[in-house]
Design a protein around this motif. Structure first.
Motif, PDB file in Angstrom:
ATOM      1  N   ALA A 217       0.848  -1.207   0.000  1.00  0.00           N
ATOM      2  CA  ALA A 217       0.000   0.000   0.000  1.00  0.00           C
ATOM      3  C   ALA A 217       0.881   1.254   0.000  1.00  0.00           C
ATOM      4  O   ALA A 217       0.642   2.196  -0.766  1.00  0.00           O
ATOM      5  N   GLU A 220       2.092   2.006  -3.360  1.00  0.00           N
ATOM      6  CA  GLU A 220       1.021   2.180  -4.360  1.00  0.00           C
ATOM      7  C   GLU A 220       0.965   1.057  -5.397  1.00  0.00           C
ATOM      8  O   GLU A 220       0.739   1.281  -6.578  1.00  0.00           O
ATOM      9  N   ASP A 223      -3.124  -2.651  -5.451  1.00  0.00           N
ATOM     10  CA  ASP A 223      -4.157  -3.208  -6.344  1.00  0.00           C
ATOM     11  C   ASP A 223      -3.639  -4.379  -7.179  1.00  0.00           C
ATOM     12  O   ASP A 223      -4.421  -5.094  -7.795  1.00  0.00           O
ATOM     13  N   HIS A 224      -2.334  -4.530  -7.215  1.00  0.00           N
ATOM     14  CA  HIS A 224      -1.740  -5.596  -8.040  1.00  0.00           C
ATOM     15  C   HIS A 224      -1.065  -6.657  -7.182  1.00  0.00           C
ATOM     16  O   HIS A 224      -0.254  -7.441  -7.679  1.00  0.00           O
ATOM     17  N   GLU A 226      -1.343  -9.479  -3.766  1.00  0.00           N
ATOM     18  CA  GLU A 226      -2.066 -10.193  -2.704  1.00  0.00           C
ATOM     19  C   GLU A 226      -1.043 -10.941  -1.881  1.00  0.00           C
ATOM     20  O   GLU A 226       0.028 -11.297  -2.399  1.00  0.00           O
TER      21      GLU A 226
END
Ligand SMILES: C[S@@+](CC[C@H](N)C(=O)[O-])C[C@H]1O[C@@H](n2cnc3c(N)ncnc32)[C@H](O)[C@@H]1O
Length: 309
Positions: A217, A220, A223-224, A226
């Protein structure tokens, strides 16, 4: 409130002052014995650019262990046997001290400085983020808060993996990276920043999983990315690139799961290995149907590359 020093310290730190020539071998053994972190102070880390510092040929190894019952007896028994086998270990200085959480954070912050990995990647402690200035527009800063997770970029094996991922991405894209033993998430974050489309990080340590997500996070790339504590083959053979910087024993145990996670035509980078472990690791992964491509070396550490045909 009780003064903190009346409480059990969560960690104990073993300090060894050793001849530099045995430093890499001992680092591998300390990690195998369960060291959560290693700090190495040697002629390289003591050097100051443009200043001649006479070599001492001595290294200080500070290894942090969870403070469990019988820790010192277990570690000292193993080290005693190791010292007898490795020439140069006759005069090693050994001492132990407590480590409390506040001490660890302060100690870590005082020592961890921005450092370069690969061609243009700079690993910046998150508390330096506000003051850090790029040296060139092509510099790629990665901001990390290590918490207690391993993966600060300081270790030779992390550097070997970062360099391999950067070289890979210069030749071909990465669609689905698997980063086994993600630690702080450093390797996934570097790959994503350099253009990988997606990364899954796995780690048996839940603190590392949490820390890796936080770092993703911060950089940034959340979102890509896990992260979880499941086995490498949890999604089947979908990963075009797999990197696993762990240690010899877990890498041997994980061999079938790691081999199964790689897509046909995919690449595997293994590190956390000493040169002396190369032939056994090659045997274990070739037995899973993978082909050896090359081995890269830094100090006594290696990265072994395989492909799945
Ligand atoms: C040497 S650190 C590597 C961290 C980071 N990937 C790097 O390259 O700097 C190894 C990590 O592997 C994790 N680990 C150890 N055994 C494992 C296993 N069997 N499966 C998954 N992760 C494991 C540890 O918790 C630790 O975070």
């Amino acid at each position: 409130m009780e003064p903190e020093n009346d409480m059990q310290p969560p960690w104990r730190v073993l300090k060894l002052v050793v001849p530099e020539m045995v430093s890499d071998s001992l680092q591998g053994i300390l990690l195998e014995m369960g060291a959560l972190g290693l700090q190495i102070i040697d002629d390289e880390t003591r050097s100051i650019p443009d200043h001649e510092v006479p070599p001492s040929d001595q290294a200080e190894l500070l290894s942090t262990f969870s403070n469990e019952e019988g820790l010192e007896a277990r570690v000292m028994a193993r080290l005693g046997a190791v010292f007898q086998q490795i020439p140069g270990c006759e005069s090693i200085e050994v001492s132990w001290h407590d480590l409390f959480h506040e001490d660890w954070v302060a100690e870590f912050k005082s020592h961890w400085q921005p450092l370069q990995l690969g061609k243009n990647i700079y690993v910046i402690p998150s508390w330096h983020e506000a003051s850090y200035r790029l040296g060139s527009p092509t510099d790629l800063p990665i901001y990390l808060d290590p918490g207690m997770a391993f993966g600060t970029g300081l270790h030779a094996t992390t550097a070997l993996c970062a360099e391999a991922l950067q070289a890979h991405l210069e030749q071909s894209p990465i669609r689905q990276l698997l980063d086994v033993g993600t630690g702080t998430g450093i390797l996934s974050i570097i790959a994503l920043k350099l253009g990988a489309q997606f990364a899954l990080g796995t780690d048996i340590d839940p603190v590392a999983v949490h820390n890796a997500l936080e770092n993703a996070a911060k950089n940034e790339v959340f979102d890509h990315f896990e992260a979880n504590d499941k086995l490498p083959d949890q999604r089947g053979s979908v990963h075009d690139v797999v990197v696993a910087n762990i240690l010899f024993k877990p890498l041997i145990g994980l061999a079938p799961h790691i081999a199964q996670s790689i897509a046909s035509g995919g690449t595997l980078y293994l590190s956390g290995l000493l040169q002396s472990q190369e032939s056994d690791i090659r045997d274990a992964y070739e037995a899973q149907g993978l082909s050896h491509v090359r081995t890269a070396t830094k100090d006594e550490w290696i990265l072994v590359q395989f492909e799945k045909r």
